[in-house]
Write a protein that holds these residues in place. Structure first.
Motif: not given
Length: 711
Positions: A168-189
Motif C-alpha cells: 500500500t505504501n507504493r501506490s506509485d508502482a500501480n502503474s506501467y511507467l513506474i513498474m517498468g522503471l523498477e524492472i529497468s533499474a533491476y536489469f540496468k537498461t
C-alpha cells in the motif's frame, strides 16, 4: 494490478534474450510479489482481411456473405454481424487457424461454403462486458492495415498477463511507467522517465485547492483525438472497461502513471473550480449527508476522487475536455466510496496517497499524446526531498561494509535509474516516491537491489555472559516454563547420600527440631523427586519443575522435567548459569550409569545433569543442578554453633542538633552476631542528645564490638 509483459518489456527496454521467468524473478526480488502469469490468448493463424463485397445469403434471413481479400487469396466468409461493409479492414479465422483448442475449417452454410469466421474482440479472448457498447456482438473494424501483417503481432496478442501484488505504501508502482522503471533499474537498461512537452496555451479555467487536498487540471481539444488500437488492447488486457476515446485515454493515463482523472466537458466549465465540504446534497440520484466535492461556481462537478456529475461529465462528441488530476485526503475519498458504493479503478486509486511527482508525470504523459493542450492549471512543482546520507548507518544494518562491496556500485546504478541522486552526504529522493522519508527507508531501497540472496547467511552467535549481579532465579526458571516446588534445606543425615558434587563433608546440626531435619542436603534433586512422586500418585505428572536453595555450603538451582528432552534441559541450565559448560562423565552409583554428566567450568565442577539410578527411583525424570555462588549475593553463612550465653553491652551515642542515629545503626549492623539493639535511655543537654542502647550479641562478636566502639 494486472500488467502486460510485453508493455513492461517495452518501457524497460528489455531485450528478447531476457526470459519471462527472469522478469518474474526480478519483480519478486525487488520487493513486489507475482501472484500469477497467464497467456492472454490461445489464438493462432488469424489474418487481416479487406472486404471487397458484401451481400445477403438468399437462403437465410440473417447471414451476410462477405468476399474478403487476404494476403494469400480471396475467401468467402459468412457472418450474422450487421456492421461489416465494403472497404472495411478486419480480422478473420481462416481454415487452419484456431483458438482455445478449436481449429476452423471451411463449412457449407445455407448453400454457400464459408471459409472461416470473422473475429470480434470476444473471439480474440477479451470479455464482452469490457467493450464499448457499439462494439459488443459486432466485428471490430480497423483502419487501413497491411494484409501482410500478422494480427497477433500487430495487436500484441502473443503476450502474458502478470498479476502483481503491490504494498500500500507504493501506490506509485500501480502503474506501467513506474513498474517498468523498477524492472529497468533491476536489469540496468537505463530507461528514463518521459520528458514533458511544454505548452504555452493558457486555459481560462481557474482551479484552487486547500491545505489537505491538491487539485489541478489540463484543458484539451477532443475533436480529432482517436485512441490507438494498441492502447485499447492494453486497457482490455488490464481489465479496464471501455467507454469512448477520451474517457478511455483517462483510463490509459491511470494505468500508465498511477494517477486517476475525472474528465469534464470543458465547455460547461466557467470561472473557477474549487473544493468544498458539502452537506445534504444529491448527486446522480445518490443522497449524501457530508462529502468532499469539486465545484464550479455553485454547481457540483464531481464527488471528489469518485465519480463525475453526469451533467458535467465528458461525453463522446464534446469538443473540449478538462482532465482533473488530484491528490485528495484518503479518508474523504474512502468515506465517499462507502456512501456511494462506487468502487472502481479510479476511486480505489484516489483512496491511496498520490504524490505531486506522480501528478507531474501524468501531465507529461498526457502532453505527448495530444497535439493541443493547455498549460498545467494550478500546477505545483514538487519540492526536492533531501535526507542525510549515513554510510555507517547503512553498513550497520547490512552487518558488514556493504558500501565497499562491488555489488554496492551496481546498486547505485539501479537507484540512479530510479531517479535517486546520491552524494557523499545527501540523497535527493525522486518526486514520485512519497514513501521515502528517512535513512532507514533508503536502506530498504539499497537492500532491494542488492538482493537478499546476495547477503551471506551466518549463524547467530549464542553468547552467554557471566554476570555479577543478583539474579532472580525463580523468575528466570518460571519464564522457561518451570513450576516451583518448595523443598526443605534440612534432611536426615543418614539419608543424605545423594552427593553428585562429591562434597567432602556433611554439614550436620548440633541442635535440631527433628531427626528428619538434622543435616544440610547435598542436592536439591532428592527433595524434588519426593514431591514429584507424591504428585504422581495424585495423577499429576508431565510437568517441568524447579527449586532454589542451599546445598551443603552453596547456593544452587535445580530444574527437572518429565517433558523436556536432555538437550532442552541442558540449554536451559546453561542459560541459567550464563555460560556454556564442558561435560564429563560422573561415576557415581546413585546416578544412572548411561544417563549422567558433570558440568564443568574449566576444571571445576559446578553442576550435573542426568537421571537418578533406577534403584533409587522409578520416576523418569531428567534433573539438572547448578551452583550459583558467583551470581548470588550471600550475606549469611552457616557457622559453628556456640552454646555460650549471649552478652549484653550498653553504649551511649551523643547526637548534635539535626543529627540522626541512622549512620550509627548502620555501623552496628556491620558486625555479625548481633541479635538485638534496644534503646533504653535518652538525655538532652543543650543542643546535644545522648541516646543509650543495649546491644545483645554473641561472645565472639563482643571482641569486635569493643574494638570498634569502646576502645
Amino acid at each position: 494490478m494486472l500488467f502486460s509483459e510485453n508493455k513492461l518489456r517495452e518501457i524497460a527496454s528489455l531485450s528478447k534474450k531476457i526470459k519471462t521467468e527472469e522478469i518474474l524473478n526480478a519483480i519478486n526480488s525487488i520487493g513486489f510479489e507475482v501472484e500469477s502469469c497467464k497467456k492472454i490468448s490461445d489464438v493462432h493463424g488469424i489474418k487481416f482481411g479487406h472486404v471487397l463485397k458484401t451481400y445477403k445469403n438468399s437462403n437465410s434471413d440473417n447471414l451476410n456473405v462477405c468476399e474478403i481479400e487476404f494476403e494469400d487469396k480471396v475467401r468467402i466468409i459468412q457472418t450474422t454481424a450487421t456492421n461489416v461493409k465494403e472497404g472495411d479492414y478486419l480480422i478473420a479465422f481462416v481454415p487452419g487457424s484456431g483458438v482455445n483448442g478449436i481449429t476452423f475449417q471451411a463449412k457449407e452454410m445455407k448453400g454457400i461454403v464459408s471459409e472461416g469466421m470473422l473475429a470480434s474482440f470476444d473471439e480474440l479472448g477479451f470479455a464482452s462486458k469490457l467493450l464499448r457498447e457499439s462494439w459488443r456482438d459486432q466485428i471490430f473494424i480497423f483502419d487501413k492495415v497491411s494484409l501482410k501483417s500478422d494480427p497477433i503481432k500487430e495487436l500484441d496478442l502473443d503476450d502474458n498477463i502478470i498479476d502483481i501484488s503491490i504494498l500500500t505504501n507504493r501506490s506509485d508502482a500501480n502503474s506501467y511507467l513506474i513498474m517498468g522503471l523498477e524492472i529497468s533499474a533491476y536489469f540496468k537498461t537505463k530507461k528514463s522517465i518521459i520528458e514533458e512537452k511544454l505548452s504555452t496555451k493558457k486555459s481560462l479555467i481557474k482551479i484552487t485547492g486547500n491545505n489537505e487536498n491538491y487539485i489541478s487540471g489540463i484543458e484539451l481539444d477532443a475533436n480529432n483525438f482517436k485512441m490507438n488500437i494498441n492502447d485499447i488492447v492494453l486497457l482490455l488486457k488490464t481489465n479496464i472497461e471501455l467507454e469512448n476515446d477520451i474517457i478511455d485515454f483517462s483510463s490509459l493515463t491511470l494505468i500508465m502513471t498511477g494517477v486517476s482523472s475525472r474528465v469534464y466537458n470543458a465547455q460547461k466549465i466557467s470561472g473557477e473550480i474549487s473544493l468544498s465540504n458539502e452537506k445534504n446534497f444529491v448527486l446522480n440520484d445518490i443522497k449524501f449527508k457530508n462529502a468532499l466535492v469539486v465545484k464550479n461556481e455553485k454547481n457540483i462537478c464531481s464527488l471528489a476522487g469518485v465519480i463525475e456529475n453526469e451533467n458535467f461529465k465528458y461525453k463522446d462528441g464534446d469538443e473540449k475536455a478538462l482532465f482533473e488530476l488530484s491528490s485528495f485526503d484518503s479518508k474523504d475519498v474512502r468515506d465517499s466510496m462507502r456512501n456511494s458504493k462506487i468502487f472502481n479503478n479510479s476511486s480505489i486509486n484516489c483512496s491511496k496517497k498520490v504524490s505531486l511527482g506522480s501528478i507531474e508525470l501524468a501531465y507529461k504523459f498526457i502532453s505527448i499524446k495530444f497535439p493541443s493542450i493547455s498549460n498545467h492549471i494550478n500546477a505545483i512543482k514538487p519540492d526536492k526531498k533531501i535526507i542525510n546520507f549515513n554510510k555507517n548507518y547503512l553498513n550497520k544494518y547490512a552487518g558488514f561494509e556493504i558500501t565497499k562491496s562491488s555489488k554496492y556500485q551496481d546498486v547505485l546504478i539501479s537507484l540512479t535509474i530510479l531517479g535517486f541522486e546520491i552524494t557523499n552526504d545527501k540523497i535527493i529522493i525522486p518526486s514520485y516516491r512519497h514513501d521515502i522519508e528517512t535513512m532507514q527507508d533508503f536502506v530498504e531501497e539499497v537492500f532491494r537491489f542488492y538482493g537478499l540472496n546476495n547477503f551471506t547467511p551466518s549463524q547467530p552467535i549464542t553468547k552467554f555472559n557471566a554476570v555479577s549481579v543478583i539474579k532472580d532465579y525463580p523468575f528466570i526458571c518460571s519464564m522457561m516454563g518451570y513450576i516451583q516446588f518448595w523443598t526443605y534445606t534440612l534432611v536426615n543425615k543418614d539419608k543424605n547420600i545423594f552427593n553428585p558434587f562429591a562434597f567432602s563433608e556433611k554439614i550436620s546440626l548440633l541442635t535440631y527440631v527433628s531427626e528428619e531435619h538434622n543435616s544440610i542436603r547435598n542436592s536439591i534433586a532428592p527433595s524434588l523427586n519426593e514431591i514429584y512422586s507424591y504428585n504422581k500418585k495424585r495423577k499429576i505428572n508431565e510437568i517441568n519443575f524447579f527449586d532454589t536453595g542451599m546445598i551443603n555450603n552453596n547456593k544452587a538451582v535445580c530444574i527437572a522435567s518429565d517433558i523436556k528432552t536432555y538437550s532442552e534441559i541442558k540449554k536451559d541450565i546453561f542459560k541459567i548459569y550464563g555460560k556454556i559448560l564442558s561435560i564429563k562423565y560422573l561415576d557415581f552409583d546413585f546416578l544412572h550409569p548411561n544417563y549422567n554428566a558433570g558440568l564443568f567450568d574449566g576444571n571445576t565442577q559446578v553442576g550435573w545433569i542426568g537421571k537418578m539410578h533406577p534403584k533409587i527411583t522409578n520416576n523418569n525424570i531428567i534433573f539438572a543442578e547448578i551452583i550459583i555462588n558467583e551470581n548470588f549475593k550471600q550475606d549469611n553463612k552457616f557457622l559453628d554453633y556456640s552454646n555460650e550465653p549471649l552478652k549484653e553491652r550498653d553504649i551511649t551515642i551523643s547526637l548534635k542538633k539535626n543529627e540522626t542515629i541512622e549512620k550509627h545503626m548502620i555501623e552496628f549492623k556491620k558486625i555479625s552476631g548481633i541479635y538485638e539493639i534496644k534503646k533504653i535511655d535518652t538525655f538532652i543537654k543543650g543542643e546535644i542528645t545522648n541516646v543509650t542502647f543495649r546491644i545483645k550479641m554473641e561472645n565472639a562478636s563482643l571482641i569486635e564490638f569493643n574494638k570498634k566502639f569502646i576502645n
